[in-house]
Write a protein that holds these residues in place. Structure first.
Motif, PDB file in Angstrom:
ATOM      1  N   PHE A 139       0.855  -1.190   0.000  1.00 13.32           N
ATOM      2  CA  PHE A 139       0.000   0.000   0.000  1.00 13.32           C
ATOM      3  C   PHE A 139       0.884   1.231   0.000  1.00 13.32           C
ATOM      4  O   PHE A 139       2.048   1.199   0.427  1.00 13.32           O
ATOM      5  CB  PHE A 139      -0.951   0.022   1.205  1.00 13.32           C
ATOM      6  N   GLY A 140       0.344   2.333  -0.487  1.00 14.22           N
ATOM      7  CA  GLY A 140       1.079   3.591  -0.522  1.00 14.22           C
ATOM      8  C   GLY A 140       0.648   4.520   0.594  1.00 14.22           C
ATOM      9  O   GLY A 140      -0.508   4.463   1.048  1.00 14.22           O
ATOM     10  N   VAL A 141       1.557   5.368   1.047  1.00 15.39           N
ATOM     11  CA  VAL A 141       1.241   6.405   2.038  1.00 15.39           C
ATOM     12  C   VAL A 141       1.525   7.753   1.389  1.00 15.39           C
ATOM     13  O   VAL A 141       2.683   8.123   1.180  1.00 15.39           O
ATOM     14  CB  VAL A 141       2.077   6.240   3.317  1.00 15.39           C
ATOM     15  N   TYR A 142       0.444   8.464   1.036  1.00 11.12           N
ATOM     16  CA  TYR A 142       0.574   9.737   0.326  1.00 11.12           C
ATOM     17  C   TYR A 142      -0.401  10.756   0.914  1.00 11.12           C
ATOM     18  O   TYR A 142      -1.400  10.386   1.548  1.00 11.12           O
ATOM     19  CB  TYR A 142       0.302   9.556  -1.167  1.00 11.12           C
ATOM     20  N   ASP A 143      -0.129  12.022   0.665  1.00 15.34           N
ATOM     21  CA  ASP A 143      -0.991  13.084   1.186  1.00 15.34           C
ATOM     22  C   ASP A 143      -2.296  13.207   0.406  1.00 15.34           C
ATOM     23  O   ASP A 143      -3.271  13.758   0.906  1.00 15.34           O
ATOM     24  CB  ASP A 143      -0.258  14.431   1.157  1.00 15.34           C
ATOM     25  N   SER A 144      -2.318  12.736  -0.839  1.00 14.61           N
ATOM     26  CA  SER A 144      -3.513  12.872  -1.666  1.00 14.61           C
ATOM     27  C   SER A 144      -3.766  11.567  -2.418  1.00 14.61           C
ATOM     28  O   SER A 144      -2.925  10.663  -2.428  1.00 14.61           O
ATOM     29  CB  SER A 144      -3.356  14.034  -2.653  1.00 14.61           C
ATOM     30  N   GLY A 145      -4.911  11.494  -3.073  1.00  6.62           N
ATOM     31  CA  GLY A 145      -5.254  10.313  -3.856  1.00  6.62           C
ATOM     32  C   GLY A 145      -5.589   9.098  -3.014  1.00  6.62           C
ATOM     33  O   GLY A 145      -5.292   7.963  -3.395  1.00  6.62           O
ATOM     34  N   GLU A 146      -6.223   9.323  -1.863  1.00  9.65           N
ATOM     35  CA  GLU A 146      -6.526   8.205  -0.969  1.00  9.65           C
ATOM     36  C   GLU A 146      -7.522   7.244  -1.606  1.00  9.65           C
ATOM     37  O   GLU A 146      -8.549   7.636  -2.139  1.00  9.65           O
ATOM     38  CB  GLU A 146      -7.070   8.721   0.359  1.00  9.65           C
ATOM     39  N   ASN A 147      -7.224   5.949  -1.550  1.00  9.85           N
ATOM     40  CA  ASN A 147      -8.084   4.887  -2.061  1.00  9.85           C
ATOM     41  C   ASN A 147      -7.985   3.730  -1.083  1.00  9.85           C
ATOM     42  O   ASN A 147      -7.021   2.969  -1.098  1.00  9.85           O
ATOM     43  CB  ASN A 147      -7.648   4.470  -3.463  1.00  9.85           C
ATOM     44  N   LEU A 148      -8.969   3.578  -0.213  1.00  6.94           N
ATOM     45  CA  LEU A 148      -8.887   2.636   0.899  1.00  6.94           C
ATOM     46  C   LEU A 148      -9.228   1.207   0.508  1.00  6.94           C
ATOM     47  O   LEU A 148      -8.935   0.277   1.262  1.00  6.94           O
ATOM     48  CB  LEU A 148      -9.811   3.088   2.036  1.00  6.94           C
ATOM     49  N   THR A 149      -9.841   1.004  -0.643  1.00  4.30           N
ATOM     50  CA  THR A 149     -10.212  -0.356  -1.062  1.00  4.30           C
ATOM     51  C   THR A 149      -9.581  -0.738  -2.388  1.00  4.30           C
ATOM     52  O   THR A 149     -10.025  -1.668  -3.050  1.00  4.30           O
ATOM     53  CB  THR A 149     -11.744  -0.492  -1.161  1.00  4.30           C
ATOM     54  N   GLY A 150      -8.552  -0.024  -2.799  1.00  2.71           N
ATOM     55  CA  GLY A 150      -7.945  -0.292  -4.096  1.00  2.71           C
ATOM     56  C   GLY A 150      -7.283  -1.644  -4.193  1.00  2.71           C
ATOM     57  O   GLY A 150      -7.050  -2.153  -5.284  1.00  2.71           O
ATOM     58  N   GLY A 151      -6.943  -2.264  -3.048  1.00  2.00           N
ATOM     59  CA  GLY A 151      -6.261  -3.547  -3.089  1.00  2.00           C
ATOM     60  C   GLY A 151      -7.176  -4.737  -3.219  1.00  2.00           C
ATOM     61  O   GLY A 151      -6.708  -5.874  -3.212  1.00  2.00           O
ATOM     62  N   THR A 152      -8.471  -4.508  -3.319  1.00  3.07           N
ATOM     63  CA  THR A 152      -9.421  -5.612  -3.420  1.00  3.07           C
ATOM     64  C   THR A 152      -9.191  -6.417  -4.690  1.00  3.07           C
ATOM     65  O   THR A 152      -9.045  -5.870  -5.770  1.00  3.07           O
ATOM     66  CB  THR A 152     -10.866  -5.090  -3.398  1.00  3.07           C
ATOM     67  N   ARG A 153      -9.161  -7.731  -4.538  1.00  2.00           N
ATOM     68  CA  ARG A 153      -9.050  -8.631  -5.688  1.00  2.00           C
ATOM     69  C   ARG A 153     -10.342  -9.432  -5.785  1.00  2.00           C
ATOM     70  O   ARG A 153     -10.769 -10.049  -4.826  1.00  2.00           O
ATOM     71  CB  ARG A 153      -7.874  -9.595  -5.517  1.00  2.00           C
ATOM     72  N   TYR A 154     -10.971  -9.421  -6.954  1.00  2.00           N
ATOM     73  CA  TYR A 154     -12.168 -10.216  -7.131  1.00  2.00           C
ATOM     74  C   TYR A 154     -12.331 -10.552  -8.597  1.00  2.00           C
ATOM     75  O   TYR A 154     -11.859  -9.832  -9.473  1.00  2.00           O
ATOM     76  CB  TYR A 154     -13.412  -9.499  -6.596  1.00  2.00           C
ATOM     77  N   TRP A 155     -12.984 -11.660  -8.854  1.00  2.00           N
ATOM     78  CA  TRP A 155     -13.151 -12.163 -10.221  1.00  2.00           C
ATOM     79  C   TRP A 155     -14.504 -11.725 -10.760  1.00  2.00           C
ATOM     80  O   TRP A 155     -15.522 -11.793 -10.070  1.00  2.00           O
ATOM     81  CB  TRP A 155     -13.056 -13.680 -10.245  1.00  2.00           C
ATOM     82  N   VAL A 156     -14.512 -11.276 -12.001  1.00  2.00           N
ATOM     83  CA  VAL A 156     -15.728 -10.740 -12.618  1.00  2.00           C
ATOM     84  C   VAL A 156     -15.927 -11.371 -13.984  1.00  2.00           C
ATOM     85  O   VAL A 156     -15.004 -11.427 -14.793  1.00  2.00           O
ATOM     86  CB  VAL A 156     -15.640  -9.203 -12.780  1.00  2.00           C
ATOM     87  N   LYS A 157     -17.132 -11.860 -14.232  1.00  2.00           N
ATOM     88  CA  LYS A 157     -17.485 -12.359 -15.562  1.00  2.00           C
ATOM     89  C   LYS A 157     -18.078 -11.200 -16.347  1.00  2.00           C
ATOM     90  O   LYS A 157     -19.108 -10.653 -15.980  1.00  2.00           O
ATOM     91  CB  LYS A 157     -18.477 -13.504 -15.464  1.00  2.00           C
ATOM     92  N   GLU A 158     -17.420 -10.821 -17.426  1.00  2.00           N
ATOM     93  CA  GLU A 158     -17.780  -9.569 -18.083  1.00  2.00           C
ATOM     94  C   GLU A 158     -17.600  -9.675 -19.591  1.00  2.00           C
ATOM     95  O   GLU A 158     -16.632 -10.250 -20.076  1.00  2.00           O
ATOM     96  CB  GLU A 158     -16.891  -8.446 -17.536  1.00  2.00           C
ATOM     97  N   LYS A 159     -18.545  -9.136 -20.312  1.00  2.00           N
ATOM     98  CA  LYS A 159     -18.453  -9.036 -21.763  1.00  2.00           C
ATOM     99  C   LYS A 159     -18.863  -7.627 -22.174  1.00  2.00           C
ATOM    100  O   LYS A 159     -19.691  -7.006 -21.529  1.00  2.00           O
ATOM    101  CB  LYS A 159     -19.385 -10.048 -22.448  1.00  2.00           C
ATOM    102  N   PRO A 160     -18.274  -7.100 -23.244  1.00  2.00           N
ATOM    103  CA  PRO A 160     -18.726  -5.798 -23.742  1.00  2.00           C
ATOM    104  C   PRO A 160     -20.218  -5.842 -24.046  1.00  2.00           C
ATOM    105  O   PRO A 160     -20.679  -6.751 -24.739  1.00  2.00           O
ATOM    106  CB  PRO A 160     -17.901  -5.609 -25.018  1.00  2.00           C
ATOM    107  N   PRO A 161     -21.007  -4.903 -23.530  1.00  2.00           N
ATOM    108  CA  PRO A 161     -22.458  -4.958 -23.733  1.00  2.00           C
ATOM    109  C   PRO A 161     -22.885  -5.103 -25.179  1.00  2.00           C
ATOM    110  O   PRO A 161     -23.725  -5.938 -25.503  1.00  2.00           O
ATOM    111  CB  PRO A 161     -22.932  -3.625 -23.139  1.00  2.00           C
TER     112      PRO A 161
END
Length: 310
Positions: free
Chosen positions: A67-89
């Protein structure tokens, strides 16, 4: 004790898996400053499965979190890994004989497909543009996998064979463009997890991004299509493979110095409330170092035999 620094990305070794009770948990991490009591909850990026072993060569229970420690650009759930079944609409619309009105145009978004082809050898990476512009196609661009230039392997095409003109008022009347290339053991792409593309179309538009995904190697091990009840052959060279989103977690901390840390296991992939987790699987102390000071140059001169610096 863990040590991290401000204004940079940090990788830490923890023992979350040693005490886990869930088979495939998402880990929530908390930091509490020892003096101020300020707390921060976030989901670090778990890079254990695709970053090689730690120095504990024979102990698979050691986890690597980033994870990064920065003064801006906070993203608390950016490390989530999950599988998605997806096709272009719009590609879905092309394959369906009947569909609802209002879906004639595409979403004008980019969709990425990773197709597993040959175990331990070959995968196929495709970038679809669900374009709103009839007959827009990719004409050129660049592609890097883990900073390796694979541009020479890029090919361009379209998917779908619609009737032109449409046979009914709701049928998509143009194919969907894509850029494609092989991710092979031979070219280093099979184990890549960071992909950077810059693509141009015949309409003068440019699409570029850097995406963080599971490697073809990990896809072959995890077999995520089984999560959706699909067979391998059913998905062969088709854009309905699930993909893993691997993002970057950035947190903002106001105080340097000592922190208590706790790591919780949970089934949720986005929850930041420790009361909704299964429990603590690792804890200890952590020290946050400030960023190094900027280099300062001093110029000295003499005035009445007194050395003055400014």
């Amino acid at each position: 004790m863990l040590k991290i620094s401000a204004n940079t990305d940090n990788t830490i070794w923890v023992n979350a898996s040693r005490n886990k009770t869930l088979s495939n948990p998402t880990y929530l991490m908390s930091l509490e400053h020892k003096v101020s009591g300020d707390r921060k909850y976030f989901i670090p990026q778990n890079i254990t499965s695709f970053s090689g072993r730690t120095t504990y060569q024979e102990d698979p229970r050691v986890d690597l979190f980033k994870f990064g420690v920065y003064d801006s650009g906070e993203n608390l759930t950016g490390g989530t890994r999950y599988w998605v079944k997806e096709k272009p609409p719009a590609l879905v619309y092309l394959e369906q004989p009947l569909y609802f009105p209002g879906k004639l145009q595409g979403t004008d978004k980019i969709y990425i497909d990773q197709t597993f082809v040959i175990p331990n050898i070959l995968g196929l990476f495709r970038i679809y543009l669900d374009t709103k512009n009839p007959y827009e196609v990719f004409t050129g661009g660049t592609f890097f996998a883990d900073s390796v230039d694979l541009t020479a392997l890029l090919t361009f095409g379209t998917n779908g064979n619609p009737t032109i003109p449409p046979t009914n008022p709701y049928q998509v009347d143009y194919p969907i463009p894509y850029a494609s290339l092989p991710l092979a053991t031979a070219n280093g792409g099979f184990t890549a997890t960071t992909f950077t593309y810059n693509l141009q179309t015949n309409s003068g538009r440019t699409f570029s991004d850097t995406v963080y995904l599971a490697s073809m190697e990990e896809i072959g091990i995890i077999k995520p299509w089984e999560y959706f009840g699909d067979g391998f052959q059913d998905n062969f060279r088709r854009p309905n493979y699930p993909r893993a989103y691997v993002g970057t977690t950035n947190i903002s901390l106001e105080n340097y110095g000592w922190y208590y840390y706790r790591i919780y296991e949970q089934t949720s992939q986005t929850n930041l409330n420790p009361l909704l987790t299964t429990g603590v699987v690792d804890e200890g102390t952590l020290y946050l170092y400030p960023p190094p000071p900027d280099e300062v140059n001093y110029t000295g001169y003499s005035n009445n035999d007194i050395i003055i610096y400014e």
